[in-house]
Design a protein around this motif. Structure first.
Motif, short mmCIF file in Angstrom:
data_model
loop_
_atom_site.label_atom_id
_atom_site.label_comp_id
_atom_site.label_asym_id
_atom_site.label_seq_id
_atom_site.Cartn_x
_atom_site.Cartn_y
_atom_site.Cartn_z
N VAL A 203 -11.06 51.82 53.83
CA VAL A 203 -9.91 51.63 54.73
C VAL A 203 -10.38 51.45 56.18
O VAL A 203 -9.89 50.58 56.91
N ILE A 204 -11.36 52.24 56.61
CA ILE A 204 -11.84 52.14 57.99
C ILE A 204 -12.56 50.82 58.22
O ILE A 204 -12.36 50.14 59.23
N ALA A 205 -13.40 50.42 57.25
CA ALA A 205 -14.11 49.15 57.37
C ALA A 205 -13.15 47.96 57.39
O ALA A 205 -13.38 46.96 58.09
N GLN A 206 -12.05 48.07 56.66
CA GLN A 206 -11.07 46.99 56.58
C GLN A 206 -10.20 46.92 57.83
O GLN A 206 -9.62 45.88 58.12
N ASN A 207 -10.13 48.02 58.58
CA ASN A 207 -9.25 48.10 59.75
C ASN A 207 -10.03 48.58 60.97
O ASN A 207 -9.66 49.55 61.64
N LYS A 208 -11.10 47.87 61.27
CA LYS A 208 -12.02 48.30 62.34
C LYS A 208 -11.33 48.35 63.70
O LYS A 208 -11.59 49.25 64.51
N GLU A 209 -10.45 47.40 63.97
CA GLU A 209 -9.79 47.39 65.28
C GLU A 209 -8.87 48.60 65.43
O GLU A 209 -8.82 49.23 66.49
N TYR A 210 -8.14 48.92 64.38
CA TYR A 210 -7.22 50.07 64.43
C TYR A 210 -7.99 51.35 64.73
O TYR A 210 -7.51 52.22 65.48
N PHE A 211 -9.17 51.49 64.13
CA PHE A 211 -9.96 52.72 64.29
C PHE A 211 -11.00 52.62 65.41
O PHE A 211 -11.90 53.45 65.49
N SER A 212 -10.86 51.63 66.26
CA SER A 212 -11.85 51.44 67.33
C SER A 212 -11.90 52.62 68.30
O SER A 212 -12.88 52.79 69.03
#
Length: 500
Positions: A203-212
């Motif tokens: 999930v984190i790898a797929q949503n890198k911008e969200y978890f920046s």
């Protein structure tokens, strides 16, 4: 000092090797090269299961070990259900030793403990744990460990039992608040900790911008690196597992763990944890909403629904539709980590508002619970749906033999649920597996047969149990329809896996 403290902080996971099957010579050679590269670069903890990478991971390791003089430590995973007794555990370890060409195993691992009840079964007299103790006395294994997929409260009870020297747990930014007590307790008790799913199952790898927000000033804007450093920042964490399918992935992970974290660990922990707590609509796992008068697991549901905030990730060979991927991400932790499978899709909420009054994030829990039960109905994620599916497939059909393919966690569950729903069957269960190492062995008190025996055994139907490889297996089994054998899949297109 924990038993894992001596190891390089990056461990090698072996479930994602680029292998499609035993005939994939190119993939096998590439995977052997990856293992050799990892060992040469200092990785010395290898996590392996007998089903990993299409069942070829142990073979790959054997070939890699022949090509290196580097030292390493290895796991031998034994899962309750596939194995139940002390003798079963020994046979499984001996199979690991033979397959990998080894004389001993460093870390015996009681694999995939879903809840405290499974732990109690493992610990019974004559059970898997007793077998591990015997092998440790004989020098076949060095340490007894476990991998835990249970709820945090159950994990804490298992740690307190003092049964295990090391544990493997899922830990990432997504569940950091819930798992903090587990890590703190492990540290106090000198229990070694290995972390799986450090990127939240992708999930984190797929949503890198969200978890920046995880990136500090010295992380160079690399969200994945920052997320991995966050996991290692807790002093209880000894090893972070990284599954690799390419040399580029291996080198990228090594670049994180080959040098000291540029940010002091305690500062990273506080900064990222505070940022997670400030995410809009994100459940932080404080559990203040617990205590539902209707016993709805509100905290677990809200934590699981965090995944709905992000882009869905392909999983279990499913790349869509999008709604199915969301359901897999959301219901997986509810079943796997919390043991939650509703009896029916009827929402028991009485809208008393107790949960919302206590929520520190002011989340709309009542509507979220209603939506979760609606999604459960759409995804057939209820016990009632399982009963109806088994009734549709095998109950009262006049069958004399029903094959389950492959044997394993799915087949064990199907047999148990059939007995629970309908009593003793009027037909004989047959278990099949494509792995020659399983042929002739006993699994759940039944002999495992190879597919070549299908024409002679002639089951009335074969139920494909697995979720991940069901289409591939159906393609291989359709040849037996000419013998009058009906081939069916357990899972419909929109359905959740019965076992994760």
């Amino acid at each position: 000092m924990s038993i894992f403290e001596k190891h390089f902080p990056l461990g090698l996971g072996t479930s994602r090797f680029p292998i499609s099957g035993p005939d994939d010579t190119n993939g096998i050679e590439r995977s052997i090269g990856l293992v050799c590269k990892a060992l040469e670069r200092g990785i010395d903890y290898i996590d392996v299961g007998y089903i990993y990478s299409a069942g070829m991971a142990p073979f790959v390791l054997k070939e890699a070990f022949l090509q290196t003089t580097r030292s390493f430590s290895i796991t031998a995973k034994v899962m309750y259900g596939q194995d139940r007794t002390a003798d079963d555990a020994r046979r499984r370890v001996e199979l690991y030793l033979k397959t990998m060409g080894l004389e001993k195993i460093q870390y015996f691992t009681c694999w995939t403990i879903w809840n405290y009840e499974i732990f109690e079964k493992i610990m019974k007299k004559g059970g898997i744990y007793e077998g591990a103790l015997r092998m440790k006395e004989e020098g076949l294994i060095d340490h007894i460990c476990c991998s835990l997929h249970a709820a945090p409260d159950d994990i804490l009870k298992i740690i307190d039992s003092k049964a295990f020297e090391g544990i493997t747990i899922s830990y990432s930014m997504l569940n950091a608040a819930n798992m903090r007590p587990v890590l703190d307790t492990a540290q106090v008790n000198d229990i070694g900790v290995t972390v799986m799913n450090p990127l939240g199952g992708g999930v984190i790898a797929q949503n890198k911008e969200y978890f920046s927000f995880a990136c500090g000033d010295r992380d160079e804007g690399n969200t994945i690196h920052a997320a991995l450093r966050f996991v290692k920042a807790h002093p209880a964490v000894d090893i972070v597992l990284g599954g690799v399918k390419s040399e580029e992935e291996l080198e990228d992970s090594l670049s994180v763990f080959s040098r000291v974290d540029p940010e002091p660990p305690e500062e990273r922990l506080k900064r990222v944890t505070d940022s997670v707590a400030g995410l809009k609509g994100f459940c932080t796992g404080c559990k203040y909403c617990e205590g539902c008068p209707k016993k709805i697991p509100t905290a677990a549901i809200m934590q699981a629904r965090n995944t709905l905030l992000f882009e869905p990730v392909a999983a279990y060979n499913r790349t869509g539709p999008e709604e199915l991927l969301y359901h897999i991400q959301m219901f997986r932790p509810l079943l796997h980590d919390e043991g939650w499978l509703p009896e029916t899709a009827e929402n028991p909420c009485i809208r008393c508002g107790k949960c919302e009054k206590q929520c520190t994030q002011k989340l709309g829990i009542i509507d979220a619970v209603a939506d979760t039960y609606y999604r459960a109905e759409q995804a057939h994620f209820t016990k009632e749906a399982h009963k109806e599916r088994l009734k549709e497939l095998v109950y009262n059909k006049g069958y004399t033999k029903v094959g389950l393919y492959p044997n394993g966690g799915f087949s064990n569950l199907i047999i148990r649920l059939y007995h629970e729903f309908f009593g003793e069957p009027e037909f004989e269960w047959l278990q099949f597996n494509s792995d020659p190492k399983m042929w002739g062995q006993m699994a759940d008190e039944r002999i495992v047969h190879g597919p070549d025996e299908i024409p002679s055994l002639l089951p009335d139907m074969i139920l494909i149990c697995t979720y991940k490889y069901d289409q591939e297996i159906e393609n291989n089994l359709c040849q037996y329809e000419s013998y009058g054998v009906r081939i069916e899949k357990l899972h419909r297109l929109e359905e959740m896996p019965w076992v994760f």
